[in-house]
Design a protein around this motif. Sequence first.
Motif, short mmCIF file in Angstrom:
data_model
loop_
_atom_site.label_atom_id
_atom_site.label_comp_id
_atom_site.label_asym_id
_atom_site.label_seq_id
_atom_site.Cartn_x
_atom_site.Cartn_y
_atom_site.Cartn_z
N ALA A 106 -10.21 14.41 -56.15
CA ALA A 106 -9.99 13.58 -54.90
C ALA A 106 -10.78 14.55 -53.75
N ASN A 108 -9.92 15.82 -50.83
CA ASN A 108 -9.86 15.61 -49.69
C ASN A 108 -10.03 16.85 -48.71
N ARG A 109 -9.92 16.53 -47.45
CA ARG A 109 -10.31 18.04 -46.87
C ARG A 109 -9.05 19.06 -46.64
N ARG A 228 -18.12 16.49 -44.46
CA ARG A 228 -17.64 15.08 -43.83
C ARG A 228 -17.97 15.03 -42.47
N ASN A 250 -16.04 11.21 -54.37
CA ASN A 250 -16.64 11.27 -53.18
C ASN A 250 -18.32 11.29 -53.22
#
Length: 404
Positions: A106, A108-109, A228, A250
């Motif tokens: 995943a 994410n940040r 991003r 992503n």
Amino acid sequence: MNLQSVLQNVVRVGDLTIRLPGGQTLKLGDGSGPALTARVTSNSWAARIATNPGLGVGEAYMDGGLVLEQGEIGAFIDLIGTNAEYKKKKRRGPIRRWLRRTIREANNRVQSLRNVAHHYDLSYDLYRRFLDEDMQYSCAYFERPDMTLEEAQLAKKRHIAAKLNLQPGQSVVEIGCGWGGLALQLVEDSDVEVDAITLSIEQLKIAKARAEAKGLAHKARFSLTDYRDLQGTYDRVLSVAMFEAVGRPNYQAYFDGVARLMKDDGVGLVHSIGRPEPGVTNGWIDKYIFPGGYSPSLSEVMPAIERAGLIVTDVEILRLHYAETIRHWRVRFEAARADIAELYDERFCRMFEFYLGIAEQSFRARRQYIWQIQLAKRVDVLPITRDYIAENERAFAKPANRAA
């Protein structure tokens, strides 16, 4: 299935002797290659290796559950790789595949920051002991087989710059800058301005210090930024050895971002470890070295590029270049092993040498390679033949343009 059965089914090539905890000795392989002897130290380690060899062998070597009594670890890893085709393939159902993509990859940040810190925020003193002088932690480019690591890494930077077809005064964004060497080289050789990002606090500190020392901080700007969150548009968009950390969920957001950052007459270059076909990340590598990482096949990447409205203007596959790069790293790591053990400990050294060994073997066995994809929005922004790449490389190689 016990360890004896697993080994007898899998190890068909090579010369391997295994000493089991109960005193039994297994002779495995066809007798070819260097003679290797390994000892499994307990029944619990034997069970762990038999249950999940892809994870268990590396863990056992790290933690003393598998002791190599004769031979070198590189030869042992080569034997594992050579016999990989005989290993029974595990069928991963749709739920497990979904979990891998949506949870482990995943990225994410928060996950991305944590994953990067796991590997790249290790001590600078570690990396400087086995990388080249410019601290390039990606595939070098061996124009000649007798090149030193320093020469091949400089050739890599020239090769990338040549593909970008840079002009003085242009703006460049580098997604994933390492310790800043490539950004600084582009500024010095091509008189461009570079905004370079990383998620590694340690790398950022070194990159900024290097730019200040060279008096280039106004043209080579480094920041702790997630890809991003980048804003603006640039003449050139560059990413080297970062895409492996993006994660399959992503890919579209990544290439949409490349398109957003690229001017209408801009050029992009993405350099990544890849594989010949979709696959899975080795369990040991995922757990101990690059959590959340995945090296994609071209078939997994191209659809996202096309949907982003980008044109593929050039694709190059670098095959054995990374195997040779890692060989140099492995030799240097071994030469500095005593010093590295003082920085960390013996377990860390065993972990890292196992990582370098299986990485080199993977590239030599053609299970992985490097791809470089050049991108644009318009078909007319680059010369219509590839001759300009070689011409640019020759210009960079002239004495006046050589890095100090």
